[in-house]
Scaffold this motif. Structure first.
Motif, PDB file in Angstrom:
ATOM      1  N   THR A   1     -12.077   7.868  27.264  1.00  0.00           N
ATOM      2  CA  THR A   1     -13.532   8.391  27.029  1.00  0.00           C
ATOM      3  C   THR A   1     -14.338   7.193  26.355  1.00  0.00           C
ATOM      4  O   THR A   1     -13.927   6.107  26.043  1.00  0.00           O
ATOM      5  N   HIS A   2     -15.821   7.735  25.933  1.00  0.00           N
ATOM      6  CA  HIS A   2     -16.663   7.023  25.339  1.00  0.00           C
ATOM      7  C   HIS A   2     -17.357   7.717  24.197  1.00  0.00           C
ATOM      8  O   HIS A   2     -17.186   8.761  24.084  1.00  0.00           O
ATOM      9  N   ASP A   3     -18.170   6.883  23.265  1.00  0.00           N
ATOM     10  CA  ASP A   3     -18.566   7.276  22.070  1.00  0.00           C
ATOM     11  C   ASP A   3     -19.430   8.851  22.494  1.00  0.00           C
ATOM     12  O   ASP A   3     -19.046   9.549  21.652  1.00  0.00           O
ATOM     13  N   GLU A   4     -20.428   8.861  23.490  1.00  0.00           N
ATOM     14  CA  GLU A   4     -21.216  10.187  23.782  1.00  0.00           C
ATOM     15  C   GLU A   4     -20.088  11.259  24.010  1.00  0.00           C
ATOM     16  O   GLU A   4     -20.514  12.648  23.447  1.00  0.00           O
ATOM     17  N   VAL A   5     -19.253  11.011  24.777  1.00  0.00           N
ATOM     18  CA  VAL A   5     -18.362  12.445  25.076  1.00  0.00           C
ATOM     19  C   VAL A   5     -17.488  12.549  23.976  1.00  0.00           C
ATOM     20  O   VAL A   5     -17.145  13.713  23.785  1.00  0.00           O
ATOM     21  N   LEU A   6     -17.131  11.439  23.119  1.00  0.00           N
ATOM     22  CA  LEU A   6     -16.095  11.876  21.875  1.00  0.00           C
ATOM     23  C   LEU A   6     -16.942  12.679  20.970  1.00  0.00           C
ATOM     24  O   LEU A   6     -16.354  13.570  20.491  1.00  0.00           O
ATOM     25  N   ARG A   7     -18.197  12.516  20.828  1.00  0.00           N
ATOM     26  CA  ARG A   7     -19.089  13.212  19.985  1.00  0.00           C
ATOM     27  C   ARG A   7     -18.986  14.730  20.553  1.00  0.00           C
ATOM     28  O   ARG A   7     -18.840  15.743  19.637  1.00  0.00           O
ATOM     29  N   ARG A   8     -19.310  14.775  21.695  1.00  0.00           N
ATOM     30  CA  ARG A   8     -19.319  16.354  22.314  1.00  0.00           C
ATOM     31  C   ARG A   8     -17.943  17.025  21.969  1.00  0.00           C
ATOM     32  O   ARG A   8     -17.912  18.056  21.839  1.00  0.00           O
ATOM     33  N   LEU A   9     -16.790  16.273  22.445  1.00  0.00           N
ATOM     34  CA  LEU A   9     -15.536  16.968  22.374  1.00  0.00           C
ATOM     35  C   LEU A   9     -15.039  17.153  21.038  1.00  0.00           C
ATOM     36  O   LEU A   9     -14.342  18.192  20.736  1.00  0.00           O
ATOM     37  N   THR A  10     -15.614  16.418  19.918  1.00  0.00           N
ATOM     38  CA  THR A  10     -15.153  16.814  18.475  1.00  0.00           C
ATOM     39  C   THR A  10     -15.898  18.126  18.013  1.00  0.00           C
ATOM     40  O   THR A  10     -15.395  18.994  17.375  1.00  0.00           O
TER      41      THR A  10
ATOM     42  N   LEU B   1       3.640  11.400  21.792  1.00  0.00           N
ATOM     43  CA  LEU B   1       3.162  12.295  20.868  1.00  0.00           C
ATOM     44  C   LEU B   1       2.114  12.990  21.804  1.00  0.00           C
ATOM     45  O   LEU B   1       1.953  14.238  21.473  1.00  0.00           O
ATOM     46  N   SER B   2       1.219  12.729  22.494  1.00  0.00           N
ATOM     47  CA  SER B   2       0.283  13.647  23.383  1.00  0.00           C
ATOM     48  C   SER B   2       1.155  14.582  24.067  1.00  0.00           C
ATOM     49  O   SER B   2       0.340  15.580  24.480  1.00  0.00           O
ATOM     50  N   ASP B   3       2.240  14.075  24.555  1.00  0.00           N
ATOM     51  CA  ASP B   3       2.979  15.087  25.275  1.00  0.00           C
ATOM     52  C   ASP B   3       3.963  16.004  24.726  1.00  0.00           C
ATOM     53  O   ASP B   3       4.566  17.143  25.249  1.00  0.00           O
ATOM     54  N   ASP B   4       3.975  15.809  23.319  1.00  0.00           N
ATOM     55  CA  ASP B   4       4.784  16.734  22.580  1.00  0.00           C
ATOM     56  C   ASP B   4       4.258  18.030  22.279  1.00  0.00           C
ATOM     57  O   ASP B   4       3.069  18.432  21.996  1.00  0.00           O
ATOM     58  N   PRO B   5       5.036  19.026  22.736  1.00  0.00           N
ATOM     59  CA  PRO B   5       4.466  20.506  22.545  1.00  0.00           C
ATOM     60  C   PRO B   5       4.084  20.966  21.213  1.00  0.00           C
ATOM     61  O   PRO B   5       3.283  21.933  21.162  1.00  0.00           O
ATOM     62  N   ALA B   6       4.437  20.174  20.283  1.00  0.00           N
ATOM     63  CA  ALA B   6       4.282  20.619  18.958  1.00  0.00           C
ATOM     64  C   ALA B   6       2.550  20.293  18.739  1.00  0.00           C
ATOM     65  O   ALA B   6       1.979  20.809  17.729  1.00  0.00           O
ATOM     66  N   PHE B   7       1.963  19.460  19.382  1.00  0.00           N
ATOM     67  CA  PHE B   7       0.678  19.057  19.331  1.00  0.00           C
ATOM     68  C   PHE B   7      -0.239  19.306  20.485  1.00  0.00           C
ATOM     69  O   PHE B   7      -1.257  18.836  20.837  1.00  0.00           O
ATOM     70  N   GLU B   8       0.285  20.643  21.457  1.00  0.00           N
ATOM     71  CA  GLU B   8      -0.459  20.921  22.366  1.00  0.00           C
ATOM     72  C   GLU B   8      -1.767  21.542  21.975  1.00  0.00           C
ATOM     73  O   GLU B   8      -2.875  21.530  22.947  1.00  0.00           O
ATOM     74  N   ASN B   9      -2.117  21.731  20.881  1.00  0.00           N
ATOM     75  CA  ASN B   9      -3.561  22.406  20.404  1.00  0.00           C
ATOM     76  C   ASN B   9      -4.391  21.062  19.880  1.00  0.00           C
ATOM     77  O   ASN B   9      -5.474  21.413  19.640  1.00  0.00           O
ATOM     78  N   ILE B  10      -4.106  19.981  20.248  1.00  0.00           N
ATOM     79  CA  ILE B  10      -4.820  18.809  19.801  1.00  0.00           C
ATOM     80  C   ILE B  10      -5.119  17.994  20.927  1.00  0.00           C
ATOM     81  O   ILE B  10      -4.426  17.630  21.743  1.00  0.00           O
ATOM     82  N   LEU B  11      -6.480  17.666  21.026  1.00  0.00           N
ATOM     83  CA  LEU B  11      -6.792  16.666  22.247  1.00  0.00           C
ATOM     84  C   LEU B  11      -6.698  15.241  21.834  1.00  0.00           C
ATOM     85  O   LEU B  11      -7.226  15.005  20.827  1.00  0.00           O
ATOM     86  N   PHE B  12      -6.133  14.616  22.552  1.00  0.00           N
ATOM     87  CA  PHE B  12      -5.794  13.169  22.225  1.00  0.00           C
ATOM     88  C   PHE B  12      -6.930  12.342  23.362  1.00  0.00           C
ATOM     89  O   PHE B  12      -6.853  12.622  24.333  1.00  0.00           O
ATOM     90  N   VAL B  13      -7.436  11.258  22.515  1.00  0.00           N
ATOM     91  CA  VAL B  13      -8.529  10.795  23.183  1.00  0.00           C
ATOM     92  C   VAL B  13      -8.300   9.155  22.923  1.00  0.00           C
ATOM     93  O   VAL B  13      -7.683   8.911  21.785  1.00  0.00           O
ATOM     94  N   ARG B  14      -8.669   8.196  23.806  1.00  0.00           N
ATOM     95  CA  ARG B  14      -8.598   6.932  23.422  1.00  0.00           C
ATOM     96  C   ARG B  14      -9.989   6.281  23.958  1.00  0.00           C
ATOM     97  O   ARG B  14     -10.505   6.537  25.003  1.00  0.00           O
ATOM     98  N   LEU B  15     -10.355   5.326  23.052  1.00  0.00           N
ATOM     99  CA  LEU B  15     -11.505   4.735  23.292  1.00  0.00           C
ATOM    100  C   LEU B  15     -11.395   3.141  23.125  1.00  0.00           C
ATOM    101  O   LEU B  15     -10.834   2.696  22.104  1.00  0.00           O
ATOM    102  N   ASN B  16     -12.083   2.268  24.164  1.00  0.00           N
ATOM    103  CA  ASN B  16     -12.059   0.795  23.824  1.00  0.00           C
ATOM    104  C   ASN B  16     -13.136   0.403  22.759  1.00  0.00           C
ATOM    105  O   ASN B  16     -14.500   0.577  23.087  1.00  0.00           O
ATOM    106  N   SER B  17     -12.913  -0.169  21.560  1.00  0.00           N
ATOM    107  CA  SER B  17     -14.031  -0.145  20.557  1.00  0.00           C
ATOM    108  C   SER B  17     -14.855  -1.254  21.331  1.00  0.00           C
ATOM    109  O   SER B  17     -16.126  -1.127  20.694  1.00  0.00           O
ATOM    110  N   GLU B  18     -14.749  -2.176  22.031  1.00  0.00           N
ATOM    111  CA  GLU B  18     -15.602  -3.150  22.431  1.00  0.00           C
ATOM    112  C   GLU B  18     -16.744  -2.838  23.246  1.00  0.00           C
ATOM    113  O   GLU B  18     -17.542  -3.120  23.588  1.00  0.00           O
TER     114      GLU B  18
END
Length: 112
Positions: A6-15, A43-60
């Motif tokens: 994702t990117h900054d704008e979507v991250l802000r909404r998702l949080t 870790l994102s596939d681990d059932p123990a963390f299924e209630n956490i949304l994992f996101v990745r952003l390119n800082s540049e």
């Protein structure tokens, strides 16, 4: 794989939409970012963390992320709960990443 690129704008909404979000900010040509790619996916596939949304952003590619990382280096990880930033730090090992996710998982927001 439950990682949303994702990117900054979507991250802000998702949080604000999701109770718990764990973000990884990466940079091009970053050996540690690459080294932590498979553990992050695992870790994102681990059932123990299924209630956490994992996101990745390119800082540049994201101005807010780039500003946030002015004094830090990638990979930079941030945990959010109900729109509130809980922790942010540069992490170098799978163990450090997992420990931050565990703290997020166990964090109980205060009732309003």
């Amino acid at each position: 794989m439950r990682i949303l690129d994702t990117h900054d704008e979507v991250l802000r909404r998702l949080t604000h939409e999701r109770q718990k979000v764990f973000a990884k900010f990466t940079s091009d040509n970053c050996p540690t970012c690459e080294q932590l790619t498979k553990p992050f996916i695992r870790l994102s596939d681990d059932p123990a963390f299924e209630n956490i949304l994992f996101v990745r952003l390119n800082s540049e590619e994201n101005p807010v992320a780039k500003q946030m990382m002015q004094e830090k280096v990638a990979p930079f990880f941030v945990s959010y709960c109900q729109g509130q930033l809980l922790e942010c730090d540069t992490l170098f090992t799978e163990e450090e990443v997992k420990n931050m996710i565990l703290r997020l998982r166990h964090y109980m927001p205060k009732a309003s």
